[in-house]
Structure formats: C-alpha cells, structure tokens
Design an enzyme around this catalytic site. Structure first.
Site, mmCIF file in Angstrom:
data_model
loop_
_atom_site.group_PDB
_atom_site.id
_atom_site.type_symbol
_atom_site.label_atom_id
_atom_site.label_comp_id
_atom_site.label_asym_id
_atom_site.label_seq_id
_atom_site.Cartn_x
_atom_site.Cartn_y
_atom_site.Cartn_z
ATOM 1 N N ASP A 139 0.828 -1.194 0.000
ATOM 2 C CA ASP A 139 0.000 0.000 0.000
ATOM 3 C C ASP A 139 0.868 1.252 0.000
ATOM 4 O O ASP A 139 2.029 1.217 0.422
ATOM 5 C CB ASP A 139 -0.913 0.016 1.226
ATOM 6 C CG ASP A 139 -1.923 -1.121 1.215
ATOM 7 O OD1 ASP A 139 -2.205 -1.646 0.128
ATOM 8 O OD2 ASP A 139 -2.425 -1.461 2.301
ATOM 9 N N LYS A 140 0.282 2.348 -0.427
ATOM 10 C CA LYS A 140 1.012 3.610 -0.540
ATOM 11 C C LYS A 140 1.779 3.956 0.737
ATOM 12 O O LYS A 140 2.948 4.355 0.676
ATOM 13 C CB LYS A 140 0.033 4.740 -0.867
ATOM 14 C CG LYS A 140 0.657 6.135 -0.892
ATOM 15 C CD LYS A 140 -0.382 7.208 -1.149
ATOM 16 C CE LYS A 140 0.231 8.602 -1.092
ATOM 17 N NZ LYS A 140 -0.784 9.660 -1.324
#
Length: 325
Positions: A139-140
């Site tokens: 995830d970011k």
C-alpha cells in the site's frame, strides 16, 4: 507498444497423450499457464502448421509447435527518474525498500510518480514486462521490501511462487489494544459491500491467511510480527481490524489515536500526528527464480515506527531504555 515473440519446438515422446496447454507449459516455461492458454484460444499457436484453438487438444510425438504472439509493453507509461532504495539487484530480479507515500502502480488519482514509472527509467527491459515486472504490491503508506522481476522468466516463476506460498513475507506492525497471544486469522477478504475503496472480511472474498505473534506489549498497544500466506489487498489491515485491533494510524480501518490514560503529552501528540498505518515489510525470503538459490533480506524498521514504539515503551515502563525493534 507490443513486443513480437516467436518460439518453435518439437513435441517429445514423453508428451504423448498430454493436453496441448500442458505441453506448452513444459516447452515454454518462461510464460504462465494462463497466458499460454489465452494464446492457444486466440490462434497464436500452430501444430504442424495448423492453428489449434483447443487447450485440451491431445498431441502426438514429433509434432512441430510454433508460437507467434505479442507481449504488451508498459511504454504507455512514462519513464521517470525517481530514486529507488535498491537492496539487491541482478539481471533477473531486484529487491527494493519502499518508503511511505510512494505508490506502486499508476491508478485513479495517481497517473505517474510511481514505482512502475521509476522501474521503466531504471532498466530498459522493464517496458517489455507486464506491470514493469511488479509481481506484488505494498500500500502507498506501507514501507518495506518488495521483489520485482527483470525478465519474463523471472516474473513467471515469481508469480507461481507467490501463488504456491513459497515466498516468505514478514511484517512489523503496531496495533491498538493489548493482545494476549499470537495466532492466525483465516478469513476471506474481498471488496467492502458498501464502501468502494475499502476491503473487508466477506464470505464472497478470496481466501486469506495471516499469522501473527506478539513481539511486545504496551499499556494500550501491541507490537506484532506477522507473516502472510496470501497477499490480498489490505489483508493485514483488514484482518487486524477484524480482530478489533486496527493498526495505529490506519484511519481507514478504525486505527484512530487511542492514547493510554495518563499518557504524556508527547505520546498523545505523536499518536495524533502518525498519519499512516504502522506497517512495515521487514523480511523477504525466496528461492531465486533462475538459480534456485535461497535468498533472504531484511529492511530496518523506519524511524517513525521506531519513535512511536519508543514512546509507548517509555509510557509502559517509565524508563528510557535503548530497546530496538
């Protein structure tokens, strides 16, 4: 853009009676079974000069196989000079340590400035690989280790290894609440029924297993070490929220600040200011897709998670020790 590929082979005696797609998987192991099957159906493969579009077709020894197909390139995305923290690299794979805030693949709202754009700039062959060689994502705002393929053969083998759960991925996390013991979550993860950007434990989801153990307990938080068997979107975040122990900083899944009663102003400020999920991919181990050598890497826990853990530790013990994550 696309890359034209052509391969030829002759069916051997031991292939007698096997299905066409099974034989192709043995003859051309650089490509996935599903991709070869699609090429058969699309008429990209011939037997003795005749197009055969049935993957279950039986074959005979001595038949000549020819594959003429195109591999989609990623040149529709822009190559950008973005710094990557590369932990290991050879001609087939690279392992990188992803920082928080860097998106892995372009998507809605993030057309560029991603790891994929960086990979296209880093090595020329990335444009000829699906997703520029990316085989799994973080995830970011999750930090840590990722493996990326640099050749079609490596990408095929890494994807197969991931599906077979032959790649070890371990994480460090800090969660809300005090967990008394380790365990595992074996619950399917899929799209949330009403929140489009969320995932959830749902009966219609894909199988997902997360193992966890307690590494350290604080007054109102717990530091965990986790290992994935599967790799569903937001899996750890969803599974921990399902246990009612969401990750610190993960507002999307309920990880709002929960300072312990009587905690210091410094701790309260730090918890309120922690704007990402406290999750780090700390260890990656795999067999090299070409040589078969067992390889392993570890990435230090980032400073923001170290700082939060240290403040929680001071709060729990009332002392300033030098314990390291």
């Amino acid at each position: 853009m696309t890359q034209q590929i052509t391969h030829e082979a002759v069916i051997d005696e031991h292939h007698f009676g096997m299905r066409f797609d099974q034989v192709l998987a043995e003859l051309f192991p650089d490509y996935s079974r599903s991709r070869l099957k699609d090429w058969i159906v699309d008429g990209k493969v011939t037997l003795d000069g005749k197009v055969v579009t049935k993957p279950r077709e039986k074959v005979l020894p001595g038949m000549a196989v020819r594959l003429d197909a195109q591999v989609e390139s990623e040149e529709r995305f822009e190559a950008q000079p973005i710094d990557l923290d590369i932990v290991f690299e050879d001609e087939h794979i690279l392992v990188l340590n992803k920082p928080a805030g860097l998106v892995v693949h372009p998507g809605a709202g993030t057309p560029d400035g991603t790891i994929l754009n960086a990979l296209l700039h880093h090595h020329q062959g990335a444009a000829q690989l699906a997703r520029a060689g990316i085989v799994h994502r973080l995830d970011k705002d999750t930090t840590g280790l990722m493996v990326v393929a640099k050749s079609i053969a490596a990408q095929t083998h890494l994807v197969t290894a991931l599906q077979a759960r032959d790649i070890t991925r371990e994480y460090e996390a800090i969660v809300n609440g005090v967990m008394t013991a380790g365990g595992q979550v074996d619950e399917p993860v899929g799209r949330h029924p009403t929140k489009r950007t969320h995932m959830a434990v749902v009966s219609s989801g894909k199988p997902a297993v997360t193992h966890y153990r307690v590494a350290e307990r604080f007054r109102l938080h717990t530091r965990l070490r986790l290992r994935l068997e599967s790799g569903r979107t937001h899996q750890i975040r969803v599974h921990m929220a399902h246990l009612r122990h969401p990750l610190v900083g993960d507002l999307q899944y309920g990880g709002r600040p929960r300072p312990p009663q009587g905690g210091s102003d410094e701790l309260l400020t730090a918890l309120r200011g922690f704007k990402r999920q406290a999750l780090h991919a700390v260890k990656l181990a795999l067999h090299h897709p070409i040589s078969g050598e067992l390889m392993s890497w570890e990435a230090p826990v980032p400073d923001d998670m170290l700082a939060i853990a240290e403040l929680l530790r001071k709060d729990a013990h009332g002392v300033d020790d030098d314990y390291n994550l």
